[in-house]
Design a protein around this motif. Structure first.
Motif, short mmCIF file in Angstrom:
data_model
loop_
_atom_site.label_atom_id
_atom_site.label_comp_id
_atom_site.label_asym_id
_atom_site.label_seq_id
_atom_site.Cartn_x
_atom_site.Cartn_y
_atom_site.Cartn_z
N ARG A 51 0.81 -1.22 0.00
CA ARG A 51 0.00 0.00 0.00
C ARG A 51 0.84 1.27 0.00
NH1 ARG A 51 -5.05 0.37 1.83
NH2 ARG A 51 -4.93 2.11 0.41
N MET A 52 2.18 1.15 0.03
CA MET A 52 3.04 2.33 0.16
C MET A 52 2.78 3.37 -0.92
SD MET A 52 4.92 2.59 2.83
CE MET A 52 6.40 3.58 2.58
N ALA A 53 2.50 2.90 -2.14
CA ALA A 53 2.29 3.85 -3.24
C ALA A 53 1.06 4.71 -3.03
CB ALA A 53 2.20 3.10 -4.57
N ASP A 54 0.10 4.22 -2.21
CA ASP A 54 -1.14 4.95 -1.97
C ASP A 54 -1.04 5.91 -0.79
OD1 ASP A 54 -2.28 3.40 -3.96
OD2 ASP A 54 -2.78 1.82 -2.51
N LEU A 55 0.09 5.85 -0.11
CA LEU A 55 0.27 6.63 1.12
C LEU A 55 0.25 8.14 0.81
CD1 LEU A 55 1.07 6.08 4.16
CD2 LEU A 55 3.42 6.55 3.45
N GLY A 56 -0.48 8.89 1.65
CA GLY A 56 -0.43 10.35 1.56
C GLY A 56 0.36 10.86 2.75
N GLY A 75 3.10 7.41 -4.63
CA GLY A 75 3.36 6.90 -5.98
C GLY A 75 3.30 8.02 -7.01
N ALA A 76 2.28 8.88 -6.89
CA ALA A 76 2.13 9.99 -7.84
C ALA A 76 3.28 10.99 -7.66
CB ALA A 76 0.79 10.67 -7.63
N ALA A 79 4.02 15.77 9.29
CA ALA A 79 3.34 15.74 10.59
C ALA A 79 2.35 14.58 10.69
CB ALA A 79 2.62 17.07 10.82
N GLY A 80 2.10 13.88 9.58
CA GLY A 80 1.15 12.77 9.66
C GLY A 80 1.04 12.08 8.32
N PHE A 81 0.21 11.04 8.27
CA PHE A 81 0.01 10.35 6.99
C PHE A 81 -1.45 9.95 6.83
CE2 PHE A 81 0.84 6.90 9.94
CZ PHE A 81 -0.02 5.89 9.52
N ARG A 82 -1.81 9.67 5.58
CA ARG A 82 -3.17 9.24 5.23
C ARG A 82 -3.04 7.95 4.44
NH1 ARG A 82 -3.32 14.24 3.10
NH2 ARG A 82 -2.92 13.19 1.11
N LEU A 83 -3.93 7.04 4.70
CA LEU A 83 -3.97 5.84 3.88
C LEU A 83 -5.44 5.51 3.65
CD1 LEU A 83 -2.07 3.88 2.50
CD2 LEU A 83 -2.21 2.41 4.50
#
Lengths: 303, 255
Positions: free
Chosen positions: B141-146, B220-221, B249-253
Motif C-alpha cells: 500500500r506504500m504507493a497509496d500513502l499520503g 506513488g504519484a 506531521a502525519g500520513f493518510r492511507l
C-alpha cells in the motif's frame, strides 16, 4: 520594615498567579527573552502587547510561556481600537480571550484611542474627540470587550498632538465617567500626561486632581522625544529614551497621594540592554518606597 | 470624523479634519504639522514592522533605500488589522515591480525567502512524523500513502542562489569572489520542526516530489512527478531524508 522585605523578595517564582506586589515591571521585548531566562532577574512582572502573540505557534509563544512560568504577566493591547465608531471585531476579542485563558495575566489593558475604520488599520493610537457621543461609543465598546473576556480591563490615557474644537468633557472626567459606566479600571500613563500637559498647555497636577486615582490599577512610565513644530516645542511619545525627571516627579506625586501601584517601565525604540531597563525598574521601586514612606510611618505610629 | 481623519492619514487632504481641530494657528503648531506627527507615527510603525520581517533586504538595499520602499509599500498596502506580525507579506511582489530596484532582480526572491522564514517561525506546532510511525503500512500500500507536511513547511524555487545571498546578507560574511547570480537556481524547503527555523536546499526533483505531496497526491504519484524531472530519482533516500528532517506531521492511507 515588613514592606521593604516584601518588596525585595524574589519575584513570585512559584506563585505566578498570586496578585503581584505593588512594584515595577518592564515591557518584555523579544531581544531580551534569552537574557531573562538565563539570569532570572528579580523584577515584579512583565508586560506584552497581546497582538504580538496572536500566533498559531512558534518561538515567541514558547518564550512567553517559559517567562510566564516564573513571573506575573500583564497584557497591554494596542489593536482593539475601542474608540472606533464600530464595535471591536469579534475575531480580535476571540484571540485576546484565548491568550487571557492561556497566560492568565493579572492585568489586561487598552487605550482611550482608535486605530481602525472599516477594514483599514491605522498603526497609531489616534485621538478620540472628548464628546458625550464618543463617551457613549467608548463605554459600549469597553463593556462589550469586558463581557467577551469575562474580566475587567484598564483603560489608558493617551498621548495626543491635537485637540478637537467641540470637546465637551475634560479628559480626566471622561475617563472617570468611563470607569463609572463600565466598571473598568484606569491605566495612568504619566509620560502621556506630561506630554499632553506640555503639548496642550495645562497643569498636570490639576489634571491629577480631577482624575479618579482610586480606579488606577497600573502606572506607565516612559521617555518621549522633544521636537520642533513650526517654532513650538512638541513632545512625541516614542518610548525611545529613559524616563525623564519631570515624569519621575509626577510619579512621586501620585504614589504620595495613592500609595504604591504596579508600575511599568515602557521602552520600544532605541532598546538598551536588559540591565538598563532593570535598573530603571529598581529606581521606580525606590522612588515608590520613598514616596510612600511618610504614610507608612504615620500608620506605624497608630499601630 | 474618523473617515476624515483616515483620509488625512492616507494623504488625501487635511481640509475636512483640520476644520474640526481646536486652537488658533498663531498660538501653536499648524494643523498640518500636528497631523504630520500621526502620519509619521503610522509610517514609522509600519517601516519598523517591515524592517523586522525583512532583515536581509534591509542589509542588501541599505537602511535608507529600504525605508523608502517600505514607506511606498505601506502607502499602497495599508494593514487590514492590528496584528502587524502578519503584515507586509506582499512586499516581494511590490519590490519586483519597483522601478528603482530593477537592476537587482533577486531582491524579490530574497524577500520571498524571508516571508517563508517568518511564516515557518510563527506557524502552528506539530509533532513530526517518524519513519517508525510508518512501520504498520503494508508494503503493497506504500504507493497509496499520503504524507501531510509539517505546518511550518514552506517551499520556494528561485532562479537565483537566493539562500546564499540571504545568508551572506545576514551573517556579515564577505564571500570570496563574486557570487554568480545567473545560472545557479535553488529549490528550498523552509521548516521549523522545533524552535529553530531551518532553510534546506533540495534538488529540483526532490522539490517536485515534495510539491506533489503538499498538493495531497500519493507517494506513488509524487514519485512520478520527481521522475519527470530526474529519471534517476532515489525515492528511498529522499523519503528517509525528509522523514529524518522532520518534514511531515502525519500520513493518510485511504481504504
Amino acid at each position: 520594615m515588613n514592606d521593604r522585605v516584601a518588596a525585595s523578595a524574589p519575584a513570585g517564582a512559584s506563585e505566578p498567579n498570586r496578585p503581584p506586589p505593588n512594584r515595577a515591571g518592564v515591557g518584555l521585548k523579544s531581544e531580551h527573552y534569552r537574557t531573562i531566562l538565563e539570569t532570572r532577574p528579580d523584577i515584579g512582572w512583565f508586560e506584552v502587547h497581546p497582538e504580538n502573540y496572536m500566533l498559531e505557534g512558534g518561538p515567541p509563544l514558547r518564550y512567553l510561556e517559559a517567562i510566564r512560568a516564573d513571573y506575573p504577566l500583564s497584557l497591554h493591547g494596542v489593536g482593539m481600537s475601542l474608540g472606533s465608531c464600530e464595535a471591536p471585531p469579534r475575531d480580535h476579542l476571540d484571540r485576546l480571550k484565548a491568550l487571557v485563558e492561556r497566560f492568565e495575566p493579572f492585568l489586561v489593558s487598552e487605550h482611550l484611542s482608535w486605530s481602525r475604520i472599516g477594514d483599514r488599520f491605522l498603526a497609531d493610537l489616534l485621538p478620540v474627540p472628548l464628546t458625550r457621543e464618543a463617551l457613549g461609543v467608548m463605554a459600549d465598546n469597553v463593556a462589550r470587550a469586558q463581557d467577551h473576556l469575562g474580566r475587567r480591563m484598564l483603560i489608558e490615557n493617551p498621548s495626543t498632538y491635537l485637540r478637537f474644537e467641540h470637546e465637551e468633557i475634560p479628559e480626566p472626567e471622561f475617563l472617570a465617567e468611563l470607569a463609572r459606566r463600565t466598571g473598568c479600571g484606569l491605566l495612568l500613563d504619566l509620560n502621556n500626561l506630561f506630554v499632553c500637559a506640555s503639548n496642550h498647555g495645562f497643569d498636570p497636577l490639576a489634571w491629577l486632581d480631577a482624575f479618579a486615582l482610586g480606579a488606577v490599577g497600573e502606572i506607565h512610565l516612559a521617555g518621549h522625544a522633544v521636537d520642533d513644530a513650526d517654532g513650538h516645542v512638541i513632545r512625541v511619545d516614542d518610548h525611545g529614551s529613559p524616563v525623564g525627571e519631570e515624569v519621575w516627579a509626577l510619579y512621586r506625586e501620585v504614589i504620595a497621594r495613592r500609595g504604591a501601584i504596579p508600575t511599568l517601565i515602557e521602552r520600544d525604540a532605541n532598546l538598551p540592554p536588559f540591565d538598563a531597563l532593570l535598573e530603571e525598574a529598581r529606581h521606580a521601586d525606590r522612588v515608590a518606597r520613598e514616596a510612600s514612606e511618610p504614610r507608612a510611618e504615620v500608620a506605624a505610629g497608630y499601630a | 470624523m474618523q473617515a476624515a481623519f483616515a483620509a488625512a492619514m492616507a494623504g488625501e487632504g487635511d481640509g475636512a479634519i483640520a476644520g474640526t481641530l481646536a486652537g488658533r494657528e498663531e498660538e501653536g503648531p499648524r494643523a498640518r504639522t500636528r497631523l504630520d506627527i500621526y502620519r509619521n507615527n503610522i509610517a514609522s510603525a509600519l517601516v519598523r514592522t517591515l524592517e523586522g520581517l525583512y532583515p536581509a533586504l534591509v542589509r542588501l538595499m541599505g537602511r535608507d533605500f529600504f525605508a523608502r520602499v517600505a514607506r511606498d509599500y505601506a502607502r499602497s498596502h495599508p494593514p487590514a488589522h492590528g496584528r502587524l506580525l502578519e503584515y507586509g507579506f506582499h512586499l516581494p511582489e511590490f519590490v519586483a515591480g519597483y522601478e528603482a530596484a530593477s537592476r537587482y532582480p533577486w531582491f524579490a526572491d530574497v524577500g520571498r525567502l524571508e516571508v517563508a522564514w517568518h511564516r515557518a517561525y510563527i506557524s502552528a506546532e506539530a509533532k513530526a512524523l517518524r519513519a517508525h510511525d510508518l512501520a504498520g503500512v503494508p508494503p503493497a500500500r506504500m504507493a497509496d500513502l499520503g504524507l501531510v507536511l509539517h505546518p511550518s513547511c514552506q517551499r520556494l524555487a528561485s532562479r537565483y542562489p537566493v539562500s546564499r545571498i540571504w545568508r551572506i546578507a545576514l551573517e556579515d560574511e564577505v564571500p570570496e569572489g563574486a557570487i554568480e547570480v545567473e545560472g545557479d537556481a535553488e529549490w528550498l524547503l523552509v521548516v521549523r520542526p522545533g524552535a529553530e527555523v531551518e532553510v534546506r536546499t533540495l534538488e529540483e526533483s526532490g522539490f517536485a516530489f515534495l510539491g506533489a505531496l503538499a498538493a495531497g497526491r500519493s507517494l506513488g504519484a509524487a514519485y512520478e512527478s520527481a521522475c519527470a524531472v530526474d529519471p534517476d530519482f532515489d525515492l528511498q533516500a529522499h523519503l528517509a531524508g525528509l522523514l529524518a528532517g522532520e518534514t511531515f506531521a502525519g500520513f493518510r492511507l485511504d481504504p
